[in-house]
Scaffold this active site. Structure first.
Site, PDB file in Angstrom:
ATOM      1  N   GLU A   1       9.978  -6.122  11.655  1.00  0.00           N
ATOM      2  CA  GLU A   1      10.015  -4.200  11.204  1.00  0.00           C
ATOM      3  C   GLU A   1       8.513  -4.189  11.528  1.00  0.00           C
ATOM      4  O   GLU A   1       7.242  -4.591  11.376  1.00  0.00           O
ATOM      5  CB  GLU A   1      10.097  -4.317   9.600  1.00  0.00           C
ATOM      6  CG  GLU A   1       9.741  -3.804   9.144  1.00  0.00           C
ATOM      7  CD  GLU A   1       9.164  -3.890   7.506  1.00  0.00           C
ATOM      8  OE1 GLU A   1       8.964  -4.951   7.269  1.00  0.00           O
ATOM      9  OE2 GLU A   1      10.002  -3.052   6.756  1.00  0.00           O
TER      10      GLU A   1
ATOM     11  N   LYS B   1      -0.738  -5.993 -10.390  1.00  0.00           N
ATOM     12  CA  LYS B   1      -2.076  -5.673  -9.337  1.00  0.00           C
ATOM     13  C   LYS B   1      -1.788  -4.773  -7.690  1.00  0.00           C
ATOM     14  O   LYS B   1      -0.232  -4.923  -6.799  1.00  0.00           O
ATOM     15  CB  LYS B   1      -1.662  -6.690  -8.578  1.00  0.00           C
ATOM     16  CG  LYS B   1      -3.037  -7.819  -7.551  1.00  0.00           C
ATOM     17  CD  LYS B   1      -2.040  -8.222  -6.248  1.00  0.00           C
ATOM     18  CE  LYS B   1      -3.496  -8.293  -5.393  1.00  0.00           C
ATOM     19  NZ  LYS B   1      -3.305  -6.882  -4.303  1.00  0.00           N
TER      20      LYS B   1
ATOM     21  N   CYS C   1      10.405   1.085   3.550  1.00  0.00           N
ATOM     22  CA  CYS C   1      10.833  -0.364   3.834  1.00  0.00           C
ATOM     23  C   CYS C   1      12.247   0.264   4.742  1.00  0.00           C
ATOM     24  O   CYS C   1      12.533  -0.253   5.149  1.00  0.00           O
ATOM     25  CB  CYS C   1      10.806  -0.434   2.232  1.00  0.00           C
ATOM     26  SG  CYS C   1      11.876   0.531   1.261  1.00  0.00           S
TER      27      CYS C   1
ATOM     28  N   TRP D   1       0.199  -1.324  -0.307  1.00  0.00           N
ATOM     29  CA  TRP D   1       0.151   0.094  -0.180  1.00  0.00           C
ATOM     30  C   TRP D   1       0.713   1.167   0.241  1.00  0.00           C
ATOM     31  O   TRP D   1       0.202   2.461  -0.546  1.00  0.00           O
ATOM     32  CB  TRP D   1      -1.135  -0.509   1.456  1.00  0.00           C
ATOM     33  CG  TRP D   1       0.183   0.619   2.781  1.00  0.00           C
ATOM     34  CD1 TRP D   1      -0.109   1.986   2.636  1.00  0.00           C
ATOM     35  CD2 TRP D   1      -0.202  -0.643   3.256  1.00  0.00           C
ATOM     36  NE1 TRP D   1       0.652   1.994   3.853  1.00  0.00           N
ATOM     37  CE2 TRP D   1       0.629  -0.200   4.323  1.00  0.00           C
ATOM     38  CE3 TRP D   1      -0.032  -1.813   4.065  1.00  0.00           C
ATOM     39  CZ2 TRP D   1       1.126   0.329   5.726  1.00  0.00           C
ATOM     40  CZ3 TRP D   1       1.019  -2.309   4.710  1.00  0.00           C
ATOM     41  CH2 TRP D   1       1.177  -1.682   5.712  1.00  0.00           C
ATOM     42  N   ASN D   2       2.284   1.210   0.378  1.00  0.00           N
ATOM     43  CA  ASN D   2       2.814   1.770   0.653  1.00  0.00           C
ATOM     44  C   ASN D   2       3.334   3.267  -0.369  1.00  0.00           C
ATOM     45  O   ASN D   2       3.939   2.030  -1.453  1.00  0.00           O
ATOM     46  CB  ASN D   2       3.725   2.389   2.224  1.00  0.00           C
ATOM     47  CG  ASN D   2       4.968   1.091   1.334  1.00  0.00           C
ATOM     48  OD1 ASN D   2       4.518   0.124   1.749  1.00  0.00           O
ATOM     49  ND2 ASN D   2       5.975   1.512   1.819  1.00  0.00           N
TER      50      ASN D   2
ATOM     51  N   GLU E   1      11.579  -6.822  -3.402  1.00  0.00           N
ATOM     52  CA  GLU E   1      12.018  -6.328  -2.691  1.00  0.00           C
ATOM     53  C   GLU E   1      10.653  -6.137  -1.257  1.00  0.00           C
ATOM     54  O   GLU E   1       9.625  -6.003  -1.323  1.00  0.00           O
ATOM     55  CB  GLU E   1      12.059  -4.734  -3.553  1.00  0.00           C
ATOM     56  CG  GLU E   1      12.422  -4.094  -4.182  1.00  0.00           C
ATOM     57  CD  GLU E   1      13.811  -3.699  -3.932  1.00  0.00           C
ATOM     58  OE1 GLU E   1      14.202  -3.952  -3.286  1.00  0.00           O
ATOM     59  OE2 GLU E   1      14.275  -4.483  -5.074  1.00  0.00           O
TER      60      GLU E   1
HETATM   61  P1  NAD Z   1       2.436  -7.369   2.200  1.00  0.00           P
HETATM   62  O1  NAD Z   1       3.237  -8.324   1.904  1.00  0.00           O
HETATM   63  O2  NAD Z   1       0.794  -7.981   2.976  1.00  0.00           O
HETATM   64  O3  NAD Z   1       1.340  -7.572   0.727  1.00  0.00           O
HETATM   65  C1  NAD Z   1       2.230  -6.951  -0.438  1.00  0.00           C
HETATM   66  C2  NAD Z   1       1.302  -7.635  -1.890  1.00  0.00           C
HETATM   67  O4  NAD Z   1       0.671  -8.320  -1.573  1.00  0.00           O
HETATM   68  C3  NAD Z   1      -0.507  -6.510  -1.845  1.00  0.00           C
HETATM   69  O5  NAD Z   1      -0.769  -6.113  -2.832  1.00  0.00           O
HETATM   70  C4  NAD Z   1      -1.069  -8.750  -1.749  1.00  0.00           C
HETATM   71  O6  NAD Z   1      -2.464  -7.846  -1.992  1.00  0.00           O
HETATM   72  C5  NAD Z   1      -0.091  -9.169  -2.342  1.00  0.00           C
HETATM   73  N1  NAD Z   1      -0.447 -10.432  -1.670  1.00  0.00           N
HETATM   74  C6  NAD Z   1      -0.681 -10.541  -0.581  1.00  0.00           C
HETATM   75  N2  NAD Z   1      -0.520 -12.227  -0.320  1.00  0.00           N
HETATM   76  C7  NAD Z   1      -0.743 -12.400  -1.557  1.00  0.00           C
HETATM   77  C8  NAD Z   1      -0.558 -13.893  -2.292  1.00  0.00           C
HETATM   78  N3  NAD Z   1      -0.397 -14.985  -1.184  1.00  0.00           N
HETATM   79  N4  NAD Z   1       0.009 -14.080  -2.839  1.00  0.00           N
HETATM   80  C9  NAD Z   1       0.254 -12.903  -4.234  1.00  0.00           C
HETATM   81  N5  NAD Z   1       0.734 -11.999  -4.117  1.00  0.00           N
HETATM   82  C10 NAD Z   1      -0.130 -11.758  -2.421  1.00  0.00           C
HETATM   83  O7  NAD Z   1       3.080  -5.743   2.101  1.00  0.00           O
HETATM   84  P2  NAD Z   1       2.260  -5.343   3.096  1.00  0.00           P
HETATM   85  O8  NAD Z   1       1.926  -5.032   4.355  1.00  0.00           O
HETATM   86  O9  NAD Z   1       1.178  -4.470   2.325  1.00  0.00           O
HETATM   87  O10 NAD Z   1       3.372  -3.662   2.755  1.00  0.00           O
HETATM   88  C11 NAD Z   1       4.318  -3.790   3.734  1.00  0.00           C
HETATM   89  C12 NAD Z   1       5.896  -4.263   3.219  1.00  0.00           C
HETATM   90  O11 NAD Z   1       6.003  -4.014   2.014  1.00  0.00           O
HETATM   91  C13 NAD Z   1       6.892  -4.276   4.415  1.00  0.00           C
HETATM   92  O12 NAD Z   1       7.248  -5.233   5.154  1.00  0.00           O
HETATM   93  C14 NAD Z   1       7.404  -2.974   3.700  1.00  0.00           C
HETATM   94  O13 NAD Z   1       9.251  -3.017   4.830  1.00  0.00           O
HETATM   95  C15 NAD Z   1       7.792  -3.456   2.948  1.00  0.00           C
HETATM   96  N6  NAD Z   1       8.072  -3.135   1.074  1.00  0.00           N
HETATM   97  C16 NAD Z   1       8.722  -3.346   0.622  1.00  0.00           C
HETATM   98  C17 NAD Z   1       9.508  -2.390  -0.182  1.00  0.00           C
HETATM   99  C18 NAD Z   1      11.021  -2.562  -1.198  1.00  0.00           C
HETATM  100  O14 NAD Z   1      11.044  -1.647  -1.867  1.00  0.00           O
HETATM  101  N7  NAD Z   1      12.264  -3.035  -0.438  1.00  0.00           N
HETATM  102  C19 NAD Z   1       8.860  -1.061  -0.536  1.00  0.00           C
HETATM  103  C20 NAD Z   1       7.944  -0.529   0.595  1.00  0.00           C
HETATM  104  C21 NAD Z   1       7.556  -1.999   0.969  1.00  0.00           C
END
Ligand code: NAD
Length: 488
Positions: free
Chosen positions: A380, A173, A282, A149-150, A248
């Site tokens: 985290e 997605k 992140c 989301w972020n 990522e």
């Molecule tokens: P999340 O892992 O819950 O969800 C990310 C995406 O994955 C969403 O679109 C979600 O619908 C999808 N998803 C969920 N289950 C899935 C599955 N089984 N198969 C495929 N897709 C699926 O992450 P979040 O809670 O939305 O975001 C926070 C996380 O993202 C934190 O850990 C943060 O550090 C990380 N993040 C990393 C970076 C980077 O560039 N390294 C940048 C921003 C956020």
């Protein structure tokens, strides 16, 4: 309520169902979002596959692809106020940040627009007299891009830009939390004139949308940003189609302050490193490692700055910290802070959820020097919570900094050039910022290792990740092929 649609095969259409998006500033529903399930995922991937194999896209020159991306960059820039307002409304990210970040989004598209016709193969000085051998860099195919989301516009641009520049097609997605800016972004792609199916946007839930996408037989590469647990599910999905992955993931990045550092400058960088984006970043510098001799002085500065932060509605230009994106996220932060306090952490400031509507949580600092394995130090939190651990020596700072399975970002504040170099060498992180923090550019690669994932975004290498190498052998001799049983 506002209504949004999916964008599949050049058309805006409804999903299998709808779900409501909440305004994080008030906690009330404000928009109906389309939910993609198996049929919509299949339609989007099939369209992307068809657009990759036939039609105008594979016939376009790389220069022509670059021009389309440049047009998209201009449209993003022109639509910046609208996109920023939507991102703020749907995710609670403050308008100051969304407005500034959209300028970066346009920059990333411009960078990859310029790179499209610079993705070159190589001529090989082959060890055979009658052969010409060269490599071609060809697009890898259909890319499934999955974002959290972020900063969805930004995290999508760093995938879409290089993927389209390389000649791939994309199914993006968007997160089920705050998808509005991505669904609106589809209008700009449409307006820019990309052929139908080249770029598709869907949104929906993990098990019924994301998981279907990751194991789809026509997906060739998955570019994922999110948490490590979801990444494991993504990799399991890719065991079905054997798609390549770039991941990522999260971080628990150390922000290291030595006693010779400019403490005022370091304090400002630390505030940006942990309280910007309300900590939902992140690269958040969420572990402050501070040399014992300056710990009290540095914490006093941080406390004063944290308490002066203006917490208010995210759509006000003077707001510095807004709400978290979801209630679920705030509940988790509250729980981990409570656990850390029970374990013996000392509350320096914050830690009290405010009364009233919206998913607000205040800037919080926990001194965990006596409990360096407290939950807030090791996990985290993805929120505005800074955990502090004191150290005595440079070696100890490195040891604490590297005592994590994450390896995304790190910051070092020191006046000593030689020490800075030693720290750069010793830190296990994909990014080291020295006397600065949170700087980004399309020109610089970004990514991590371990629980922070693999692969890099940004820079030339990211565009190459969306290509595959084809090796071409051309025999230059007219003589008949000799002995067919000897490999040559
Ligand atoms: P999340 O892992 O819950 O969800 C990310 C995406 O994955 C969403 O679109 C979600 O619908 C999808 N998803 C969920 N289950 C899935 C599955 N089984 N198969 C495929 N897709 C699926 O992450 P979040 O809670 O939305 O975001 C926070 C996380 O993202 C934190 O850990 C943060 O550090 C990380 N993040 C990393 C970076 C980077 O560039 N390294 C940048 C921003 C956020």
């Amino acid at each position: 309520m506002d209504r949004f649609q999916l964008y599949i095969d050049g058309q805006f259409r409804d999903g299998a169902a709808t779900f409501q998006s909440l305004d994080p500033a008030t906690g009330t529903p404000w928009a109906e979002m389309p939910e993609a399930r198996e049929a919509e995922v299949n339609a989007a991937v099939t369209a992307a596959h068809r657009a990759f194999r036939s039609g105008p896209w594979p016939k376009l020159t790389a220069t022509a692809r670059g021009k389309l991306l440049m047009k998209l960059a201009d449209l993003v820039q022109a639509a910046a106020p609208r996109l920023a307002a939507l991102e703020t409304r749907d995710t609670g990210k403050i308008i100051r940040e969304t407005s500034a970040q959209i300028a970066y989004v346009a920059d990333y598209f411009r960078y990859y627009a310029g790179l499209a016709d610079k993705i070159e193969g190589a001529h090989l000085p082959i060890d055979k007299p009658d052969m010409e051998v060269w490599t071609r860099r060809e697009p890898v195919g259909v890319v499934a891009a999955i974002v959290p989301w972020n900063s969805q516009l930004f995290l999508s641009a760093v995938k879409i830009g290089p993927a389209l520049a390389a000649g791939c097609t994309v199914v993006l997605k968007a997160s089920e939390d705050g998808p509005a800016p991505m669904l609106e972004f589809a209008r700009l792609v449409h307006e820019a004139g990309f052929p139908a199916g080249v770029f598709n946007v869907i949104t929906g839930f993990g098990p019924t949308c994301g998981a279907v996408l990751t194991r789809h037989p026509l997906v060739d590469h998955i570019a994922f940003t999110g948490g490590p647990e979801t990444a494991r599910a993504v990799v399991r999905g890719s065991a079905e189609n054997l798609a390549s992955t770039s991941l990522e993931l999260g971080g628990k990045s150390p922000f290291i302050v030595f006693d010779d550092a400019d403490l005022d400058s370091a304090a400002n960088a630390q505030v940006s490193g942990i309280f910007a984006a309300t900590g939902q970043s992140c690269v958040a510098g969420s572990r402050l490692l501070v040399q014992s001799s300056v710990k009290d002085a540095f914490l006093a500065k941080l406390k004063a700055k944290a308490e002066a932060i203006r917490i208010a509605a995210p759509d006000e230009m003077t707001t510095e910290v807004g709400p978290l994106c979801t209630l679920r996220q705030r509940d988790r932060i509250e729980r981990l802070v409570a656990e850390s306090l029970t374990a013996g952490a000392r509350l320096v400031t914050g830690g009290q959820t405010p009364e009233g509507a919206g998913f607000y949580y205040p800037p919080t600092i926990l001194d965990c020097s006596s409990v360096p394995d407290a939950a807030s130090v090791t996990q985290e939190l993805f929120g505005p919570v800074l955990s502090v651990v004191a150290f005595e020596t440079e070696d100890e700072a490195l040891e604490i900094a590297n005592a994590t399975q994450y390896g995304l970002a790190s910051g070092v504040f020191t006046a000593s050039l030689t020490r800075a170099h030693r720290m750069i060498r010793g830190l296990r992180a994909g990014v080291v910022w020295v006397n600065t923090y949170r700087a980004v550019s399309p020109i610089a690669p970004f990514g991590g290792s371990g629980l922070s994932g693999h692969g890099r975004e940004g820079g030339l290498a990211a565009a190459l990740d969306y290509t595959t190498v084809k090796t071409v052998w051309l025999r230059t001799s007219d003589a008949p092929i000799p002995d067919p049983f000897v490999m040559r």
